[in-house]
Write a protein that holds these residues in place. Structure first.
Motif, short mmCIF file in Angstrom:
data_model
loop_
_atom_site.label_atom_id
_atom_site.label_comp_id
_atom_site.label_asym_id
_atom_site.label_seq_id
_atom_site.Cartn_x
_atom_site.Cartn_y
_atom_site.Cartn_z
N GLY A 25 53.33 47.27 45.74
CA GLY A 25 53.02 46.73 44.42
C GLY A 25 51.52 46.52 44.30
N TYR A 26 50.93 46.99 43.20
CA TYR A 26 49.50 46.85 42.98
C TYR A 26 49.19 47.11 41.51
CZ TYR A 26 50.15 51.91 43.59
OH TYR A 26 50.64 53.19 43.50
N THR A 27 48.02 46.66 41.10
CA THR A 27 47.57 46.90 39.73
C THR A 27 46.61 48.08 39.67
OG1 THR A 27 47.81 44.56 39.19
CG2 THR A 27 46.40 45.86 37.73
N THR A 28 45.71 48.17 40.65
CA THR A 28 44.71 49.24 40.68
C THR A 28 44.77 49.94 42.03
OG1 THR A 28 43.26 47.98 39.23
CG2 THR A 28 42.25 49.79 40.47
N LEU A 29 44.81 51.28 42.01
CA LEU A 29 44.81 52.08 43.23
C LEU A 29 43.45 52.74 43.39
CD1 LEU A 29 46.28 53.40 45.66
CD2 LEU A 29 46.92 55.27 44.10
N SER A 30 42.88 52.63 44.58
CA SER A 30 41.61 53.28 44.88
C SER A 30 41.79 54.16 46.10
CB SER A 30 40.52 52.23 45.13
OG SER A 30 39.32 52.84 45.54
N ASN A 51 46.61 43.09 44.30
CA ASN A 51 46.03 43.40 43.00
C ASN A 51 45.35 44.77 43.07
OD1 ASN A 51 44.99 43.21 40.40
ND2 ASN A 51 43.18 42.08 41.06
N ILE A 52 44.48 44.94 44.07
CA ILE A 52 43.81 46.23 44.30
C ILE A 52 44.29 46.80 45.63
CG2 ILE A 52 41.58 47.38 44.63
CD1 ILE A 52 40.31 45.12 43.01
N PHE A 53 44.74 48.03 45.59
CA PHE A 53 45.23 48.71 46.79
C PHE A 53 44.27 49.86 47.08
CE2 PHE A 53 49.09 51.18 48.66
CZ PHE A 53 48.60 50.95 49.94
N THR A 54 43.54 49.75 48.20
CA THR A 54 42.55 50.75 48.57
C THR A 54 43.01 51.51 49.80
OG1 THR A 54 40.75 49.38 47.71
CG2 THR A 54 40.15 51.11 49.25
#
Length: 287
Positions: A67-72, A51-54
């Motif tokens: 695959g991710y929804t939010t990239l940080s 979901n979150i990729f940091t």
């Protein structure tokens, strides 16, 4: 060798019996498939699914899809396709694979918090053969140590608690063991130490954190959670397709007789006379 009343060879105690041989082969095939194959479905193409990729520090490298929804943080180099957001089907396939893995019966239960590097209750220290290892607590690879997966087959490491590896630890594979067949399903968050050499697929919606400069052949699957990388490399292994159906029966019947009869007579008669008569006169008259 004995002959039956038709003159056909039959097996005796000192001759080859094809029916028994086929049955033996079938038995060996069944015995070699103690664990069900695991199908990751569309989730199998992802090096990172979250979901979150940091991404902290320098850019990480992923051979496979992400695959991710939010990239940080820093965007990783993806040698595949970025899917934003993560497809729902991949999430469903991850959940189905996790259910399949967790539904397989334990072949070895390890009680309490277990350091896989120093444990001796499973067998030879630091060596694991194919099986389902169920840890009733947290599991780890401690002391910067090494564990070795030995032999072809499925390896499932399941725990009720967290999974951690220490800095500089290694997971090695020999004698036909394959990263495609190695799975880790902890009951809490997974954390790999820095400069870890790791293999296998971790499925963990509680989150997966990877220390800096780790080399990983496998997948970080956390569709509903967070995956954190720090100048790491993840390479999705190239795996054969998992069969979608298994035959329920094999016909091992061997014919009991073969018709080898030869016709008792062949008509080889040759005509006794040939009409070779030539006309005795030819009419050559010209009108």
């Amino acid at each position: 060798m004995k002959l039956d009343r038709y003159g056909n060879a039959t097996a005796d105690s000192g001759s080859f019996n094809p029916r028994l041989a086929l049955c033996f082969i079938f038995f060996v095939m069944l015995a070699g498939s103690a664990f069900a194959a695991v199908d990751l479905g569309t989730a199998g193409t992802y090096g990172v699914l979250s979901n979150i990729f940091t991404c902290t520090g320098a850019s990480s490298a992923i051979t496979g899809d992400a695959g991710y929804t939010t990239l940080s943080g820093t965007h990783s180099v993806v040698n595949g396709t970025d899917h934003i957001p993560s497809p729902a089907q991949a999430g469903s396939d991850q959940a189905a694979a996790l259910a399949s893995l967790n539904g397989q019966a334990s072949t070895k239960t390890l009680t309490g918090d277990i350091d896989l590097e120093s444990d001796t209750t499973h067998g030879t220290i630091r060596v694991y053969t194919p099986g389902v290892y169920y840890v009733t607590g947290a599991m780890s690879i401690g002391g910067g140590g090494t564990i070795t997966l030995d032999g072809p087959g499925t390896y499932i490491f399941r725990s009720t608690g967290a999974f951690t590896t220490s800095d500089n630890s290694q997971v090695l594979f020999i004698n036909g063991a394959d990263p495609c067949d190695v799975f880790w399903t902890p009951g809490a968050a997974a954390t790999l130490g820095a400069t870890t050499a790791f293999i296998g697929t971790i499925i963990d919606d509680a989150g997966i954190t990877v220390g800096t400069t780790t080399s990983w052949t496998g997948r970080a699957l956390a569709f509903n959670g967070t995956v954190t990388l720090d100048f790491d490399t993840i390479a999705v292994p190239v795996c054969a397709a998992v069969p979608t159906a298994v035959p329920t029966a094999v016909n091992t019947a061997v014919p009991t007789a073969v018709d080898t009869a030869v016709p008792t007579a062949v008509n080889t008669a040759v005509p006794t006379a040939v009409d070779t008569a030539v006309p005795t006169a030819v009419n050559t008259a010209v009108p």
